[in-house]
Design an enzyme around this catalytic site. Structure first.
Site, PDB file in Angstrom:
ATOM      1  N   TYR A   1       0.859  -1.186   0.000  1.00  0.00           N
ATOM      2  CA  TYR A   1       0.000   0.000   0.000  1.00  0.00           C
ATOM      3  C   TYR A   1       0.892   1.231   0.000  1.00  0.00           C
ATOM      4  O   TYR A   1       1.838   1.306   0.781  1.00  0.00           O
ATOM      5  CB  TYR A   1      -0.905   0.009   1.232  1.00  0.00           C
ATOM      6  CG  TYR A   1      -1.806   1.228   1.320  1.00  0.00           C
ATOM      7  CD1 TYR A   1      -2.827   1.441   0.391  1.00  0.00           C
ATOM      8  CD2 TYR A   1      -1.639   2.171   2.332  1.00  0.00           C
ATOM      9  CE1 TYR A   1      -3.651   2.563   0.465  1.00  0.00           C
ATOM     10  CE2 TYR A   1      -2.471   3.291   2.422  1.00  0.00           C
ATOM     11  CZ  TYR A   1      -3.468   3.472   1.489  1.00  0.00           C
ATOM     12  OH  TYR A   1      -4.289   4.588   1.573  1.00  0.00           O
TER      13      TYR A   1
ATOM     14  N   ASP B   1       9.345   2.779  -0.408  1.00  0.00           N
ATOM     15  CA  ASP B   1       8.354   3.437   0.438  1.00  0.00           C
ATOM     16  C   ASP B   1       8.627   3.048   1.880  1.00  0.00           C
ATOM     17  O   ASP B   1       8.319   1.939   2.313  1.00  0.00           O
ATOM     18  CB  ASP B   1       6.956   3.001  -0.011  1.00  0.00           C
ATOM     19  CG  ASP B   1       5.860   3.658   0.819  1.00  0.00           C
ATOM     20  OD1 ASP B   1       6.167   4.221   1.891  1.00  0.00           O
ATOM     21  OD2 ASP B   1       4.694   3.595   0.385  1.00  0.00           O
TER      22      ASP B   1
ATOM     23  N   LYS C   1       4.623   9.223   8.520  1.00  0.00           N
ATOM     24  CA  LYS C   1       4.377   8.697   9.877  1.00  0.00           C
ATOM     25  C   LYS C   1       5.345   9.245  10.925  1.00  0.00           C
ATOM     26  O   LYS C   1       5.167  10.366  11.378  1.00  0.00           O
ATOM     27  CB  LYS C   1       4.340   7.171   9.830  1.00  0.00           C
ATOM     28  CG  LYS C   1       3.228   6.685   8.845  1.00  0.00           C
ATOM     29  CD  LYS C   1       2.677   5.347   9.153  1.00  0.00           C
ATOM     30  CE  LYS C   1       1.763   4.838   8.052  1.00  0.00           C
ATOM     31  NZ  LYS C   1       0.362   4.725   8.384  1.00  0.00           N
TER      32      LYS C   1
HETATM   33  C1  LIG Z   1       3.765   2.140   3.273  1.00  0.00           C
HETATM   34  C2  LIG Z   1       2.784   3.263   3.184  1.00  0.00           C
HETATM   35  N1  LIG Z   1       2.922   4.170   2.200  1.00  0.00           N
HETATM   36  C3  LIG Z   1       2.075   5.202   2.075  1.00  0.00           C
HETATM   37  C4  LIG Z   1       1.022   5.367   2.962  1.00  0.00           C
HETATM   38  C5  LIG Z   1       0.107   6.510   2.802  1.00  0.00           C
HETATM   39  O1  LIG Z   1       0.329   7.466   3.796  1.00  0.00           O
HETATM   40  P1  LIG Z   1      -0.835   8.461   4.248  1.00  0.00           P
HETATM   41  O2  LIG Z   1      -1.865   7.644   4.958  1.00  0.00           O
HETATM   42  O3  LIG Z   1      -0.128   9.454   5.129  1.00  0.00           O
HETATM   43  O4  LIG Z   1      -1.368   9.096   2.999  1.00  0.00           O
HETATM   44  C6  LIG Z   1       0.846   4.453   3.993  1.00  0.00           C
HETATM   45  C7  LIG Z   1      -0.265   4.583   4.939  1.00  0.00           C
HETATM   46  O5  LIG Z   1      -0.540   3.779   5.779  1.00  0.00           O
HETATM   47  C8  LIG Z   1       1.751   3.361   4.107  1.00  0.00           C
HETATM   48  O6  LIG Z   1       1.616   2.435   5.065  1.00  0.00           O
END
Ligand SMILES: Cc1ncc(COP(=O)(O)O)c(C=O)c1O
Length: 440
Positions: free
Chosen positions: A147, A240, A268
């Protein structure tokens, strides 16, 4: 036991359903995956949260990762309050951003420059735009079960084979946009080889320590293969680290694995519990962004001074010794849960962990891919979670999310969690005590 319908949470949920889709601001909070209604929270203190009915829980969601120091850490609160007295937002450069970008660059080899955003979703979107501009290519590769936020093109699922284009995984995503994404099974070297041969890719995008299908670490050599395939085919490797960044080590999963990304997505922990995220990378790539370059990207609240202050303090508190402590907290939790499951002997589980991350898969075999994760017993996980909530433990309400132990979790709270988990395991199979409406 209080009937669920009589609680303040239930009353708020009824009102929320009238004015907010599904009663929540983000889907997983609704707890539908574990077959119960959501708990409305009133406050958090360290590793615990208290709901609007006064029930206290040891919290393993911790805002889905940002709260590595727990709730309302006094030093983080202090810097937020102090920053707020100077003004909450300017839409102009501030000194804190420069400090935060420098701190990240010190921690991550692959990051020379940083562009801040308010969410991980925006950071992922920006990373892909830079990758496309840098390579002159449109397609990107992502992995099943990963994700990266709710960017249109990343809400894609694999078609029936490599020859088939990916399909939207949500209504509202244009088929043409989803078709720009090639979706490959995680930990499948052959599929990765085939996809990188078949498509001209702008980017190979991966969570280096995937935690959005539960925690499914890379098999030995798989991350190295990602790096090799990206370099060999002219694609950028975009890692990511929104979850793993500053959680599993000072410099994220890249420090642990020695694999360096071309672009890194962060979020985060970076915002210390306030909205902040970023994309970082080598200067020549990052300088493609406007106004240094021509790739457009912007944000009214990007680099917000409160979020920057919170993030900086959160990072300053994360020295080497913090990771040793977080590793010990995680190990105490993971081994306790493993033992509790074995002793209850009701259900086979796989407890997977990395510093600051744990998943209890309800499966009798190791989980190496999204397909394996999907085959877990979701009903058993749901029943177990409902029992945990009834016993004062707040787990992620989905088999596909990781637990986030923090530096605020004390040994006594972990031990209480393990006791609750043992009692909850013991109820599995007793249909009366695990009914969706009965819990709490
Ligand atoms: C690995 C990863 N990338 C991107 C995101 C997206 O971040 P946001 O919820 O701040 O848009 C998340 C959200 O949980 C994530 O776990």
């Amino acid at each position: 036991m209080t009937a669920l319908t009589d609680t303040r949470s239930a009353a708020l949920y009824r009102r929320a359903l009238e004015v907010m889709p599904g009663g929540v601001s983000s889907p997983v909070r609704a707890m539908r995956a574990i077959g119960r209604d959501p708990v409305f929270l009133a406050r958090g203190e360290g590793a615990e949260v208290v709901d609007v009915d006064g029930n206290r829980y040891v919290d393993y969601v911790c805002s889905w990762g940002p709260l590595i120091h727990g709730h309302a850490h006094p030093e983080v609160l202090e810097v937020i309050a102090e920053a707020a007295t100077r003004g909450t937002s300017f839409g102009a450069p501030t000194p804190g951003e420069v400090e935060l970008a420098s701190e990240v660059a010190r921690r991550m080899d692959g990051v020379q420059m940083l562009r801040m955003t308010s969410s991980g979703t925006e950071a992922a979107m920006t990373a892909l735009r830079v990758a496309r501009a840098a390579t002159g290519r449109d397609k990107v590769l992502k992995f099943e079960g990963a994700y990266h936020g709710h960017v249109d093109g990343l809400l894609a699922r694999a078609g029936s084979g490599l020859a088939t284009q990916s399909l939207p995984s949500s209504p509202g995503v244009p088929a043409g946009t989803a078709a720009q994404t090639v979706v490959v099974a995680w930990n499948d070297p052959d599929a990765l080889h085939a996809a990188t041969e078949a498509h001209e890719l702008a980017a190979i995008l991966a969570e280096p320590l995937p935690a959005n299908m539960g925690l499914v670490p890379p098999q030995p050599g798989f991350l190295e293969l990602l790096r090799e395939r990206a370099s060999a085919t002219g694609a950028l490797l975009v890692l990511d680290e929104v979850i793993s960044g500053f959680r599993v080590a000072r410099g994220g999963a890249q420090e642990l694995t020695g694999i360096t990304a071309d672009l890194t997505i962060l979020g985060k922990v970076l915002g210390g519990g306030l909205p902040a995220a970023a994309v970082g990378g080598r200067a020549e790539l990052m300088n493609m962004l406007a106004p240094a370059g021509e790739v457009y990207q912007a944000g009214t609240l990007s680099g917000n001074p409160l979020a920057v202050a919170a993030g900086l303090r959160a990072l300053k508190l994360l020295d080497e010794s913090a990771y040793v402590r977080l590793g010990a907290v995680t190990e105490r939790l993971a081994s306790g849960l493993r033992k509790a499951a074995a002793e209850a002997d009701r259900y086979p589980v796989q407890v997977v962990s990395a510093t600051g991350l744990v998943t209890v898969f309800f499966s009798d075999r190791p989980v190496k891919s999204f397909e394996d994760a999907r085959e877990c017993d979701l009903d058993a996980y749901a029943a177990w979670c409902r029992e945990l909530l009834a016993r004062g433990v707040y787990p992620p309400p989905s088999q596909f999310e990781a637990w986030f132990p923090s530096l605020a979790h004390m040994p006594e709270q972990i031990d209480r969690t393990v006791e609750a988990a043992a009692a909850a395991f013991a109820t599995l199979g007793e249909s009366s005590s695990s009914s969706a409406q009965g819990a709490r």
